[in-house]
Design an enzyme around this catalytic site. Structure first.
Site, PDB file in Angstrom:
ATOM      1  N   LEU A 128       0.829  -1.203   0.000  1.00 18.84           N
ATOM      2  CA  LEU A 128       0.000   0.000   0.000  1.00 18.84           C
ATOM      3  C   LEU A 128       0.865   1.255   0.000  1.00 18.84           C
ATOM      4  CD1 LEU A 128      -2.603  -1.084   2.717  1.00 18.84           C
ATOM      5  CD2 LEU A 128      -2.972  -0.986   0.243  1.00 18.84           C
ATOM      6  N   GLY A 129       2.039   1.157   0.584  1.00 19.40           N
ATOM      7  CA  GLY A 129       2.975   2.268   0.628  1.00 19.40           C
ATOM      8  C   GLY A 129       4.330   1.770   1.060  1.00 19.40           C
ATOM      9  N   ALA A 131       7.891   3.409   2.538  1.00 16.40           N
ATOM     10  CA  ALA A 131       8.652   4.567   2.999  1.00 16.40           C
ATOM     11  C   ALA A 131      10.070   4.136   3.355  1.00 16.40           C
ATOM     12  CB  ALA A 131       7.956   5.200   4.193  1.00 16.40           C
ATOM     13  N   SER A 132      10.863   5.106   3.750  1.00 13.11           N
ATOM     14  CA  SER A 132      12.259   4.814   4.067  1.00 13.11           C
ATOM     15  C   SER A 132      12.393   3.954   5.322  1.00 13.11           C
ATOM     16  CB  SER A 132      13.027   6.123   4.261  1.00 13.11           C
ATOM     17  OG  SER A 132      12.422   6.900   5.288  1.00 13.11           O
ATOM     18  N   ALA A 134       9.532   1.921   6.750  1.00 16.16           N
ATOM     19  CA  ALA A 134       8.668   0.747   6.803  1.00 16.16           C
ATOM     20  C   ALA A 134       7.881   0.607   5.509  1.00 16.16           C
ATOM     21  CB  ALA A 134       7.710   0.843   8.000  1.00 16.16           C
ATOM     22  N   VAL A 136       3.973  -1.009   4.088  1.00 14.36           N
ATOM     23  CA  VAL A 136       2.643  -1.407   4.547  1.00 14.36           C
ATOM     24  C   VAL A 136       1.987  -2.297   3.497  1.00 14.36           C
ATOM     25  CG1 VAL A 136       0.386  -0.608   5.343  1.00 14.36           C
ATOM     26  CG2 VAL A 136       2.432   0.762   5.822  1.00 14.36           C
ATOM     27  N   LYS A 150       2.112  -3.083   8.958  1.00 14.59           N
ATOM     28  CA  LYS A 150       3.256  -2.190   8.797  1.00 14.59           C
ATOM     29  C   LYS A 150       4.515  -2.926   9.259  1.00 14.59           C
ATOM     30  CE  LYS A 150       4.663   2.550  10.081  1.00 14.59           C
ATOM     31  NZ  LYS A 150       4.232   3.732  10.871  1.00 14.59           N
ATOM     32  N   ASP A 285       2.924  15.103  13.472  1.00  9.44           N
ATOM     33  CA  ASP A 285       3.250  15.145  12.035  1.00  9.44           C
ATOM     34  C   ASP A 285       1.971  14.986  11.203  1.00  9.44           C
ATOM     35  OD1 ASP A 285       4.837  15.295   9.765  1.00  9.44           O
ATOM     36  OD2 ASP A 285       5.242  13.139   9.729  1.00  9.44           O
TER      37      ASP A 285
END
Length: 551
Positions: A128-129, A131-132, A134, A136, A150, A285
Site C-alpha cells: 500500500l505504501g 517509505a524509508s 517501513a 505497509v 506495517k 506530524d
C-alpha cells in the site's frame, strides 16, 4: 583536512555511554560509515558551498536517516535559511518498495512460520505504501478482519542509530568549535532527533499511541484512528485496521463525495487545538498523507510521532498564543519568561527583549488573520528567545512544527480563518477550562510545597550562619558574576596597564644604564640601553595601536 584525519577528529570526543550503543554498533562500522558520508558530502561540494537543491540531493544520497533529518529541518527555519527549508519540503518519504519475499522473511523473523500462518489468511504482495522506514501491506486475518500490516525494513533501525551516533559526534565537535549566543545548541537538536527516532522505530509505542488516541477522542464523532490488534504487534510489526477512504489532500474527491471542505478544515483544526490544549497528547506530524476521510470521519492513520504537553506546558503555550493573538508584546514577554525552562536573568536585556517583540508583532499587525504565517511567527519567537538566552521547553518546538504542518494541510479549506484564530476561539470557549484550572491549581500546590521545604531548609541554614557569625567563625568567598563582554573589556584594561608598567620600567632602567655600564655602544647608546629603549618603543606602539583600534 585529509579524510582519515577528519574522521578521527570527529570521533575523538565519542563516548561509550551513548544510548545508541545498545544497538551494538562497532567502531569500525561507524568509521566506515563516516568515510562514506564524507565522500558523499565532498561529491556534492558541501565544504565549498552547497545550493539548496544540492543539499536536498545530498541528503537523499546519504540514506533514510538523513532524509528524516531533512524532513525535520524543513520546518525549522531557525536552523536553516528559508530557501533551504523550502527545498527540503520536497523530500519524499516514498521510496522503492522491498521485494515481498524480504517482507515475508521479516514477518517470519518476528512471528515464526507456523504462527504467521495461524494469524494471516492472506497477505497482499503489492504494498500500500513504501517509505524509508517501513512498508505497509494489506492482509486478511484468520478471524476475517481486513488489516494493514506495517513492517519495518530489516536493518534500518541499526543503520539509523549508527547515523545518529555519527551526527551526535559531529554535534559535539561543532559545539566545541562554534561558540556564540546566536548559535543553535547542536546537542539539543541531536537529542530531539534521537527521541523522535526511538519513538518512530518502535511500533509497540505506536500501537499504544493508537489506543490512547482512541480513548481520548472517544466522544468526538468526527475524529477516529485505526483499531489496533495489540496481540499481533511487536517492536518491528504493527497490525491495525485497514482504513479505506479519501485522502485529506484530494479536494476534488472530497467535494464529489458531498463533503463541505470548510467544515472539514475547521473541525480538524478545532480538534487539533483540543489535542494540544486539553489532552496534551497531539499528532506531531499531521501532513496530508497521514489523514483520510472515511464515512464522515477524519481518520489519522499514522500515529508514529506524537507529542506530549504537561499541564504547565499547555498553560504556557495558551498564554503565548493569547498574547500573540492580542498583539500584546508585554504579555508575550511575560508568557515566554514564565514558560521558559532556563533563563539567564542576569544577562537578559529586558528592554531590548521587549523592543524586539514589539518590532516582531508590528511586522504582523497589518496582516489579515487569514494571511498570517503562523510558522514564520513561531520561528521568529524562537529566534528572539534564543538570542536573549531564554530556553523554551523542547515541547514548544514539536508543537510549532505540528501547527505549521497542520496549517499547510488545511490551508486550502479554511479561507480567511487561521489556525491562530481557531486556537484562540477554542481557548475562550473550552468546556474543560475548570478541569484545566484544577490541574494548574494542583501544580501550584506542589510548587508551593516544594517552596515551603526550601524555606524550612533556608531557615536552618540561616540559623547556623548566624551562630558562626556571632562566634567569628564565618568565612565569605565572593565571586563576581558578569557578562563575558565586560570581563573581556576588564581583561584588556589590565593587560594595557601591565604593559604600561613594563614600558615605564624599560625606559627608566635603560636611562639609568649609561651611568652604570661601560659596554659597547650602538648609536652612541650602550647596547643594553639601546635594546631596552627599542623594546619599550615597540610595546608602546602595540598599546597605542590597540587603543586606536578599540576606539
Amino acid at each position: 583536512m585529509p579524510e582519515n584525519s577528519l574522521v578521527r577528529f570527529i570521533f575523538k570526543t565519542g563516548s561509550d555511554d551513548d544510548p545508541e550503543h545498545r544497538f551494538d554498533l562497532g567502531h569500525k562500522a561507524r568509521m566506515r560509515r563516516m568515510r562514506e558520508i564524507y565522500r558523499i558530502a565532498r561529491m556534492h561540494h558541501l565544504f565549498k558551498g552547497i545550493t539548496p537543491v544540492g543539499f536536498r540531493a545530498m541528503l537523499e544520497d546519504l540514506g533514510p536517516s538523513f532524509v528524516k533529518i531533512g524532513q525535520t529541518l524543513s520546518s525549522r527555519s531557525e536552523f536553516l535559511p528559508k530557501e533551504y527549508c523550502d527545498e527540503l519540503e520536497k523530500l519524499q518519504s516514498e521510496c522503492d518498495p522491498l521485494p515481498f519475499e524480504e517482507v515475508r522473511a521479516a514477518l517470519v523473523d518476528n512471528f515464526g512460520e507456523e504462527k504467521l500462518r495461524e494469524i494471516f489468511e492472506e497477505l497482499d504482495p503489492t504494498p500500500l505504501g513504501s517509505a524509508s522506514l517501513a512498508q505497509v501491506h494489506k492482509a486478511r486475518l484468520r478471524t476475517g478482519e481486513t488489516v494493514a500490516v506495517k513492517v519495518q525494513r530489516p536493518g534500518v533501525k541499526a543503520k539509523m542509530a549508527q547515523d545518529i551516533a555519527i551526527i551526535r559526534s559531529i554535534a559535539r565537535r561543532a559545539s566545541d568549535l562554534v561558540q556564540g549566543d546566536q548559535m543553535v545548541d547542536f546537542n539539543n537538536v541531536v537529542d530531539e532527533l534521537w527521541s523522535t527516532f526511538l519513538e518512530e522505530t518502535d511500533f509497540e509505542r505506536e500501537a499504544a499511541n493508537l489506543i490512547e488516541f482512541t480513548e481520548l477522542n472517544r466522544d468526538v464523532k468526527f475524529i477516529d484512528c485505526p483499531r489496533v490488534f495489540r496481540s499481533y504487534c511487536t517492536e518491528y510489526v504493527l497490525v491495525m485496521e485497514y482504513v479505506d477512504g479519501i485522502p485529506i489532500g484530494d479536494a476534488d474527491a472530497l467535494g464529489a463525495a458531498g463533503y463541505d471542505l470548510h467544515e472539514i478544515g475547521k473541525k480538524l483544526l478545532d480538534n487539533y487545538a483540543t489535542q494540544i490544549l486539553d489532552h496534551g497528547f497531539f499528532h506531531a506530524d499531521p501532513h496530508p498523507g497521514n489523514i483520510i476521510v472515511r464515512e464522515g470521519k477524519i481518520v489519522y492513520i499514522d500515529l508514529g510521532i506524537m507529542g506530549r504537553l504537561t499541564p504547565r506546558d499547555r498553560t504556557g503555550f495558551a498564554a503565548i498564543v493569547s498574547a500573540v493573538g492580542a498583539r500584546d508584546s508585554s504579555r508575550l514577554k511575560d508568557a515566554l519568561l514564565r514558560f521558559a525552562v532556563t533563563k539567564d536573568n542576569a544577562s537578559i536585556d529586558h528592554a531590548r527583549f521587549l523592543a524586539d517583540l514589539d518590532l516582531m508583532l508590528a511586522d504582523y499587525a497589518s496582516v489579515d488573520v487569514g494571511d498570517l504565517d503562523i510558522g514564520a511567527m513561531l520561528s521568529d519567537i524562537l529566534s528572539l528567545t534564543r538570542a536573549s538566552r531564554v530556553t523554551l521547553p523542547s515541547s514548544i518546538t514539536m508543537v510549532s512544527r505540528g501547527i505549521v504542518t497542520m496549517e499547510g494541510t488545511v490551508a486550502p479549506y479554511i479561507g480567511q480563518d487561521s489556525i491562530l484564530s481557531i486556537i484562540t476561539s477554542h481557548m475562550v470557549g473550552s468546556e474543560n477550562r475548570w478541569e484545566k484550572i484544577g490541574k494548574e491549581f494542583e501544580d501550584d500546590i506542589l510548587a508551593a510545597r516544594r517552596a515551603a521545604w526550601g524555606l524550612a531548609d533556608a531557615a536552618g541554614y540561616s540559623g547556623e550562619a548566624l551562630r558562626m557569625l556571632t562566634r567569628g567563625q564565618m568565612k565569605v568567598n565572593m565571586e563576581v558574576l558578569s557578562s563575558d563582554k565586560l570581563m573581556r573589556a576588564l581583561s584588556r584594561i589590565l593587560n594595557r596597564m601591565a604593559l604600561a608598567i613594563i614600558i615605564a620600567g624599560l625606559f627608566i632602567g635603560s636611562s639609568m644604564l649609561p651611568y652604570a655600564s661601560e659596554s659597547a655602544y650602538i648609536l652612541g647608546v650602550p647596547w643594553l640601553s639601546f635594546f631596552g629603549y627599542l623594546g619599550a618603543f615597540v610595546l608602546s606602539v602595540i598599546v597605542i595601536v590597540a587603543i586606536l583600534r578599540r576606539k
